[in-house]
Scaffold this active site. Structure first.
Site, PDB file in Angstrom:
ATOM      1  N   HIS A 718      39.007  28.371  31.272  1.00  0.00           N
ATOM      2  CA  HIS A 718      37.937  29.246  30.770  1.00  0.00           C
ATOM      3  C   HIS A 718      38.152  30.667  31.297  1.00  0.00           C
ATOM      4  CE1 HIS A 718      36.589  28.028  34.795  1.00  0.00           C
ATOM      5  NE2 HIS A 718      36.030  29.236  34.850  1.00  0.00           N
ATOM      6  N   THR A 720      36.355  33.537  33.227  1.00  0.00           N
ATOM      7  CA  THR A 720      35.182  33.896  34.034  1.00  0.00           C
ATOM      8  C   THR A 720      34.790  35.319  33.654  1.00  0.00           C
ATOM      9  OG1 THR A 720      35.852  32.455  35.857  1.00  0.00           O
ATOM     10  CG2 THR A 720      34.284  34.216  36.364  1.00  0.00           C
ATOM     11  N   HIS A 797      41.069  37.011  32.967  1.00  0.00           N
ATOM     12  CA  HIS A 797      42.182  36.070  32.898  1.00  0.00           C
ATOM     13  C   HIS A 797      41.631  34.646  32.774  1.00  0.00           C
ATOM     14  CE1 HIS A 797      41.077  36.205  37.183  1.00  0.00           C
ATOM     15  NE2 HIS A 797      41.411  34.913  37.195  1.00  0.00           N
ATOM     16  N   THR A 799      42.499  30.855  34.206  1.00  0.00           N
ATOM     17  CA  THR A 799      43.307  30.077  35.149  1.00  0.00           C
ATOM     18  C   THR A 799      43.819  28.826  34.442  1.00  0.00           C
ATOM     19  OG1 THR A 799      42.023  30.896  37.020  1.00  0.00           O
ATOM     20  CG2 THR A 799      43.320  28.890  37.369  1.00  0.00           C
TER      21      THR A 799
END
Length: 835
Positions: A718, A720, A797, A799
């Site tokens: 996802h 953040t 970004h 992860t």
């Protein structure tokens, strides 16, 4: 720059000129902003909007509607000041040199023998007040006159040590043709006239600090304005002088006796204004023909009554006869008297002549004493000669320039002076005064004390930066004076020098951050012009002789996008990036890299730093008309008055990022001034914004996507989209804001194109297309006092793995949002939403 508005294109090509066609897809403010950041000097604005022209003019950028080709040709070839309220163009055009002429707006000069000393085949032309007599040359749709003259050179010659006028004027013309035009000085008279007419109508009490001779006509019609200058030279000050003899020195090849008489009378007049704040009757005895009265009449309706056997053509009432001491009874109260009696020498023997002169001097003095002995509201200026005399110690001595320095000087007395203690002054002391002192100013009022005036509007143009003033006292005055227009020298140095040399003095330097003002506009000369109905075709250049214009108590303070606004803020950046830099994207790239954001894909459309603040800091020398502190403060306090246009409000963190980039830029350039300025602006941002950081977060906003074009081994990859530090009771407030942003969040054009190691064992995918919405969301949370975002830059970004992986690059791929949620860190989801 100048903007010339046309309805149709022109076939002719002009140097340093660019065409801009009005963009109907953008509003008037955005068109004005785009025009203001073009890099050429001349902008031909096609299919123009009148509103856009108004916006530019209010910003101090000259923008004129053009109807005919003659108008275009005239305005494109020279610079000018534009009165956009009254639609008057004041040209600063010296092309009249091609007619073998120099020009003056002072009538008295035309009555001298100056043409005997001009360049061969040249003539002198009188053009009237601010070139008013040239209006007939321009049959335009707007009023137009050429305000350019050579009076500055003529007056400089009079005060110089040069005697050969032809060589002097030749040198000055060559200088004018080879150096940048000092346009602020040329437009200053237009500005001062407009400024003081406005202030006197808006304020009952106006104070002016530090006027010089260039303002001697400006204030003729404003007797109520209180002047402060360097003070007079008093009779008692001669005690410091050693005795000397007659020197005899020629100051000017052509006769400037009329100029001296004019200065004497104006000095006396301003003394009267200082004491009584009204216009007097002006009595003059001798001094015919006084052609300079015509010059005074261009500015004011002062009344003159004169006595002289010779004609005085511009006097209201002339008595073609001698004046005797018995005639003093004819003079009324509320007046000034100028006594300039001296019989022509002709063939008289020197010793006999000297005796006559001394007798006339005593007679002149007796006329003055008798005039001042009765009545009220009187000031007298009397012609004297160097001789043994008893004079009142408080009387003022004058020695304005005249054709030859001989034995004459002048004495100003009021009623009190005439009754004051008298002191014996030897002839040799008076010769010492005559030989060594030239009165350089018609304003001889007392110096200004750097203290706040409660009920006055204070004007101090180019008067307070001198290092004989205490710097902290200047700052205190600017901070505390409620109504004022004050200028101080801007710090243009690269080593953050506290003072700089200028001519034979030193000036303190200042930055906007030196002042603690909440309702003052700090701008440039051109920014100030826009607030008084004027604009200019040539913006201020970083010459080292630049000044901040600080306006306190103005009703324009909250009109953020109308005055001292962001017009031209990117102009210097454009000039550099398209001509000198490694790439036109250099500014975007540097701002991201200096904040450790290494994803430069789309950096020119999705930049994480405020370009406005960054440019305002690193290029402050080129555009300080934009009041950065005011812009920050009004946004921080939610008081910004926006008239119109698509106006983007930056999140406070974007401003902080800009300061950090500017500081790194300054270090690379070894620019200590920008470094300090950037640090102080960052401190100011933190002072006026209540920025809190979620560096110890307990909630985060997540975005889950329907497609991830990479391999991953985390449970739910996802984005953040920001972290929060909130109490559980604030969750509904966060949810309400997320719901408000729902449409915009799901409209984001989210893409990814590569993976990278964020740090050891944290493998992530880049995300583009979300920063603009992130900062809008940041602003919404900030305004509700919800702590959102960390102190380090937000780098979006996803992860993918908590292990080291090989970097992958793919074609840019759109990521489709599945749902958006709010989750407690190491806890449960408390809210989610789908499209």
């Amino acid at each position: 720059m100048k903007v010339l508005a046309l309805r149709h294109s022109v076939a002719q090509v002009y140097a340093d000129t660019q065409i801009y066609t009005h963009d109907e897809t953008k509003d008037d403010y955005e068109n004005a902003f785009l025009i203001s950041n073009l890099t050429t000097h001349n902008i031909l604005y096609l299919n123009y909007s009148v509103k856009t022209l108004q916006i530019l003019n209010k910003s101090g950028i000259a923008a004129v509607e053009i109807q005919e080709m003659d108008e275009l040709f005239t305005l494109i070839r020279c610079n000018f000041t534009y009165d956009y309220i009254d639609d008057i163009v004041y040209l600063h055009d010296y092309s009249y040199y091609t007619n073998n002429e120099i020009r003056t707006d002072q009538h008295w000069v035309t009555k001298t023998n100056i043409e005997d000393y001009l360049l061969p085949g040249w003539k002198l032309t009188y053009v009237g007040y601010n070139g008013n007599d040239t209006r007939g040359h321009y049959n335009f749709s707007f009023k137009c006159q050429n305000a350019a003259t050579d009076d500055d050179a003529i007056i400089e010659y009079i005060y110089s040590n040069e005697l050969d006028f032809q060589n002097f004027i030749l040198k000055k013309i060559k200088e004018r043709m080879t150096t940048s035009l000092p346009i602020a000085r040329l437009s200053n008279r237009v500005f001062r006239d407009k400024l003081f007419k406005t202030l006197v109508s808006d304020h009952s009490r106006v104070v002016n600090v530090g006027p010089r001779n260039e303002s001697m006509f400006t204030f003729l019609d404003h007797p109520s304005i209180k002047q402060f200058s360097n003070g007079p030279y008093l009779v008692k000050d001669t005690i410091k002088l050693k005795q000397e003899r007659w020197l005899g020195k020629r100051l000017s090849q052509f006769d400037i006796g009329q100029y001296k008489n004019m200065l004497n009378v104006l000095t006396t007049l301003y003394q009267y204004y200082d004491m009584y704040h009204e216009k007097p009757i002006i009595y003059m005895v001798g001094s015919a023909p006084s052609y300079w009265i015509h010059d005074v009449r261009q500015y004011s309706n002062l009344k003159f009554e004169t006595w002289d056997p010779l004609d005085t053509p511009y006097s209201d009432l002339h008595h073609k006869e001698l004046f005797y001491i018995s005639d003093v009874t004819k003079l009324k109260d509320n007046s000034i008297l100028y006594v300039d009696i001296r019989t022509d020498r002709e063939n008289t023997d020197w010793k006999a002549w000297r005796k006559i002169v001394e007798e006339q001097t005593i007679n002149n003095l007796n006329i003055a004493y008798k005039y001042l002995s009765t009545g009220k509201a009187k000031v007298c200026c009397v012609k004297m000669t160097a001789m043994d005399l008893e004079l009142p110690i408080s009387a003022k001595l004058l020695h304005h320039p005249t054709t030859e320095i001989r034995s004459e000087f002048y004495l100003i007395m009021d009623i009190w002076d005439s009754k004051n203690i008298k002191r014996f002054i030897p002839k040799g002391v008076l010769y010492s005064y005559i030989n060594n002192v030239i009165t350089e100013n018609v304003f001889i009022q007392q110096p200004f004390k750097l203290k706040t005036l409660r009920n006055e509007y204070v004007v101090a143009l180019y008067a307070l930066s001198n290092d004989f003033n205490n710097r902290e006292d200047v700052i205190k005055l600017v901070n505390n004076q409620k109504n004022a227009l004050i200028t101080v020298r801007i710090n243009n140095t690269f080593k953050d020098e506290p003072k700089v040399g200028f001519k034979d003095i030193y000036d303190w330097t200042f930055l906007p951050t030196d002042f603690e003002t909440n309702e003052s506009i700090i701008t440039s000369y051109d920014g100030c012009l826009g607030m008084f109905g004027l604009s200019i075709s040539l913006a201020s250049k970083p010459t080292g002789n630049n000044h901040l214009f600080i306006l306190s108590g103005t009703n324009k303070y909250f009109k953020l996008d109308q005055f001292a606004n962001h017009m031209s803020i990117s102009r210097r950046s454009h000039q550099i990036r398209f001509s000198e830099s490694a790439t036109s994207y250099s500014g975007y790239i540097f701002r991201d890299l200096s904040n450790n954001n290494f994803n430069l894909i789309g950096t020119n459309v999705e930049n994480s730093v405020s370009g406005h603040v960054y440019n305002a800091l690193i290029y402050y020398r080129y555009n300080y008309s934009f009041d950065l502190k005011r812009w920050i403060y009004l946004h921080a306090t939610n008081k910004a008055g926006i008239e119109g246009g698509r106006y983007y409000e930056h999140a406070p963190i974007e401003l902080i990022y800009a300061c950090r980039s500017a500081k790194e830029f300054a270090k690379l350039q070894d620019d200590l001034t920008v470094l300090r300025y950037s640090n102080e602006i960052e401190d100011y941002i933190n002072k006026v914004y209540s920025i809190t950081y979620a560096d110890d977060p307990n909630y985060f906003i997540g975005i889950k996507f329907k497609n991830i074009p990479y391999e991953y081994d985390v449970k739910v990859p996802h984005l953040t989209f920001g972290v929060l530090n909130i109490s559980d009771s604030m969750v509904p407030d966060v949810v309400a804001i997320l719901k408000k942003f729902k449409s915009e969040l799901f409209r984001m054009d989210v893409t990814t194109s590569y993976t990278y190691m964020l740090s050891d064992e944290i493998y992530v995918a880049n995300v583009s297309g979300v920063l603009s919405t992130y900062f809008k969301l940041y602003n919404a949370f900030y305004k509700e006092q919800i702590t959102f975002g960390q102190s380090r830059m937000f780098i979006p970004h996803i992860t993918l793995s908590f292990s080291n992986k090989k970097v992958v690059r793919i074609d840019s791929t759109r990521l489709n949002i599945d749902f958006i949620y709010l989750r407690k860190i190491k806890g449960d989801t408390v809210f989610d939403m789908t499209e």
